[in-house]
Write a protein that holds these residues in place. Structure first.
Motif, PDB file in Angstrom:
ATOM      1  N   LYS A  33       8.219   8.369   3.459  1.00  0.00           N
ATOM      2  CA  LYS A  33       7.141   7.453   3.849  1.00  0.00           C
ATOM      3  C   LYS A  33       7.148   6.208   2.967  1.00  0.00           C
ATOM      4  CE  LYS A  33       5.472   9.840   7.206  1.00  0.00           C
ATOM      5  NZ  LYS A  33       5.627   9.347   8.593  1.00  0.00           N
ATOM      6  N   LYS A  70       9.909   3.975   4.137  1.00  0.00           N
ATOM      7  CA  LYS A  70       9.575   3.304   5.393  1.00  0.00           C
ATOM      8  C   LYS A  70       8.591   2.168   5.169  1.00  0.00           C
ATOM      9  CE  LYS A  70      10.395   6.949   8.796  1.00  0.00           C
ATOM     10  NZ  LYS A  70       9.769   7.790   9.857  1.00  0.00           N
ATOM     11  N   ILE A  71       7.549   2.435   4.380  1.00  0.00           N
ATOM     12  CA  ILE A  71       6.567   1.383   4.095  1.00  0.00           C
ATOM     13  C   ILE A  71       7.234   0.211   3.387  1.00  0.00           C
ATOM     14  CG2 ILE A  71       4.482   0.843   2.781  1.00  0.00           C
ATOM     15  CD1 ILE A  71       3.550   3.709   3.270  1.00  0.00           C
ATOM     16  N   LYS A 116       2.602  -0.747  11.941  1.00  0.00           N
ATOM     17  CA  LYS A 116       3.491   0.306  11.431  1.00  0.00           C
ATOM     18  C   LYS A 116       3.185   0.614   9.969  1.00  0.00           C
ATOM     19  CE  LYS A 116       7.364  -0.689  14.536  1.00  0.00           C
ATOM     20  NZ  LYS A 116       8.783  -1.120  14.629  1.00  0.00           N
ATOM     21  N   GLU A 158       1.928   4.248   8.718  1.00  0.00           N
ATOM     22  CA  GLU A 158       2.668   4.974   7.680  1.00  0.00           C
ATOM     23  C   GLU A 158       1.814   5.166   6.429  1.00  0.00           C
ATOM     24  OE1 GLU A 158       5.514   6.365   8.008  1.00  0.00           O
ATOM     25  OE2 GLU A 158       5.986   5.579  10.006  1.00  0.00           O
ATOM     26  N   SER A 159       0.951   4.203   6.135  1.00  0.00           N
ATOM     27  CA  SER A 159       0.083   4.334   4.957  1.00  0.00           C
ATOM     28  C   SER A 159      -0.934   5.444   5.147  1.00  0.00           C
ATOM     29  CB  SER A 159      -0.621   3.000   4.685  1.00  0.00           C
ATOM     30  OG  SER A 159       0.314   1.987   4.391  1.00  0.00           O
ATOM     31  N   GLU A 215      -0.538   8.134   7.057  1.00  0.00           N
ATOM     32  CA  GLU A 215       0.210   9.385   6.918  1.00  0.00           C
ATOM     33  C   GLU A 215       0.559   9.651   5.455  1.00  0.00           C
ATOM     34  OE1 GLU A 215       3.578   9.399   9.441  1.00  0.00           O
ATOM     35  OE2 GLU A 215       2.425   9.114  11.291  1.00  0.00           O
ATOM     36  N   TYR A 216       0.858   8.596   4.736  1.00  0.00           N
ATOM     37  CA  TYR A 216       1.183   8.753   3.314  1.00  0.00           C
ATOM     38  C   TYR A 216      -0.024   9.285   2.536  1.00  0.00           C
ATOM     39  CZ  TYR A 216       2.599   7.540  -1.429  1.00  0.00           C
ATOM     40  OH  TYR A 216       2.902   7.594  -2.756  1.00  0.00           O
TER      41      TYR A 216
END
Length: 441
Positions: A227, A230-231, A353, A357-358, A360-361
């Motif tokens: 993650k 990706k971020i 996005k 992702e943040s 989920e992180y």
């Protein structure tokens, strides 16, 4: 009615003295039979090895755990019920008899080999040597009768199987206190075995709580790194996009561009109105000059009007140049704003996005911290209340129990045997008149 009456008469007319005389005449047989059975039972108690029992008391305590997220335990797609006391006892019984607990105990205490024993006298050493010899070759004989050959087994596995048969767990009803006991031929080894089993049980249960948490912790650590990558990737892509288009902030750039566009358009409209006004004024001055040119015009008025017209034309040219500049700026700004639209769309997609992702992180981070707390805890559901004491008295064989039970059974058996042999007049152990002696024929 007649049949029942005859039966009652027969029962009440039995001469018990005749039957007691048979038993009285053979009392020596009964005595010898019972005495020999008791002595044989006593001798067998010396042939069997003494066993000592050692035990520990454990306390099963449900652990409290702090959960950052709502959780549910399910089995086969349905919520799993809370385990009752019977399930807990059976689970603990299966655990302490499992290979995971018993094999390390056998290997650490070397139960698969013969212990070193010191005897106080030569006859005691001879007695135990003979007993071990008889036991070993009896087992080999039984193996030959069972399989047709002698099968060499694994000493560790055989020791585990033997230890499993001697492991017990006792629990009172509706209580979290349990007693684990073991039987062994040596008192100190029995205490060492049960202590090792208790410590192994606590360690194993702790590992069952920690190992899944550690595995989950490793998986979450990998997911968190993914993650983060990706971020970081999305942020770098956004930053490169803004740098390529010479934009610091797409929202500020767009709002500032729209405001500038509005201001330029307002200036353009105002300037265009001024130009039209100047053009009308110049046209009016042309007409005035032409009219006054006919006849006898005043030279001063003509010079004044021509001078005013000249200044207005100069201002008109300045306004025209300024209007062209505003038109060019307006075209450039519109073109810039048109270029900003796909950039803004792409930046918004990247922001979405990054936000997804943040979130989920953050969720994975909470699970990671919870798993970290579970993995670092050293508590177990089972706590040993006390270690085992070395037993001083064997629990089997108890000679008085064997002798008493043998005496009762031999008395019943010998008494029945006397009447059976007397009834059939079998002269195997003693003389008997049988049916003739009773006069019932």
């Amino acid at each position: 009615m007649t049949t029942k009456k005859n039966l009652y008469d027969h029962l009440f007319n039995i001469d018990f003295r005749k039957y007691s005389e048979v038993l009285t005449r053979q009392k020596n047989f009964v005595l010898v039979f019972c005495l020999s059975a008791v002595l044989a039972s006593l001798a067998f108690t010396y042939l069997f090895s003494e066993k000592y029992q050692a035990g520990i008391t454990i306390y099963y305590r449900p652990l409290e755990s702090s959960l950052m997220r709502m959780k549910d335990t399910s089995a086969f797609g349905a919520p799993a019920p809370a385990p009752p006391f019977k399930v807990i006892v059976q689970t603990l019984r299966d655990i302490i008899r499992s290979e995971a607990i018993l094999r390390p105990v056998v290997e650490s205490l070397r139960l698969d080999g013969k212990p070193e024993i010191t005897y106080s006298s030569w006859y005691e050493r001879w007695y135990h040597s003979v007993k071990d010899f008889v036991t070993e070759y009896s087992m080999k004989l039984w193996m030959i009768l069972k399989y047709g050959r002698i099968i060499e087994g694994n000493p560790v596995s055989e020791a585990v199987a033997k230890l499993r048969k001697n492991m017990y767990i006792h629990a009172t009803k509706d209580s979290y206190v349990y007693v684990i006991t073991v039987k062994d031929n040596f008192p100190k080894r029995a205490a060492d075995i049960i202590d090792s089993v208790g410590l192994g049980l606590v360690k194993w249960l702790s590992e069952q709580d920690q190992n899944p948490a550690e595995q989950r912790l490793n998986r979450l650590r990998v997911q968190l790194i993914e993650k983060e990558n990706k971020i970081s990737l999305f942020r770098d892509e956004k930053e490169n996009l803004l740098k390529r288009n010479d934009v610091v902030s797409i929202s500020e750039e767009t709002s500032r561009g729209v405001k500038s566009l509005y201001d330029i358009e307002q200036s353009y409209i105002k300037l265009n109105a001024q130009m039209e006004e100047k053009q009308k004024k110049i046209s009016g001055l042309d007409l005035e000059i032409k009219k006054k040119s006919y006849g006898y015009p005043n030279p001063d008025d003509l010079r004044r009007m021509e001078s005013e017209k000249l200044f207005d034309e100069i201002e008109l040219e300045g306004l025209t140049a300024k209007l062209e500049s505003l038109r060019a700026s307006l075209d450039n700004l519109k073109s810039r704003l048109r270029q900003m639209l796909p950039i803004q769309k792409k930046v918004e997609e990247l922001n979405m996005k990054i936000n997804a992702e943040s979130r989920e992180y953050i969720y994975l981070k909470d699970l990671y911290l919870e798993s970290l707390a579970q993995a670092t805890t050293t508590d177990s559901e089972v706590k040993i209340m006390h270690l085992a004491e070395i037993p001083t008295e064997p629990v089997q064989p108890i000679k008085i129990y064997h002798i008493g039970l043998t005496a009762i059974l031999s008395l019943f058996f010998s008494t029945g045997l006397v009447y059976v042999l007397a009834f059939f007049n079998i002269r195997l152990f003693f003389s008997s008149d049988g049916v003739k002696g009773r006069g019932d024929s």
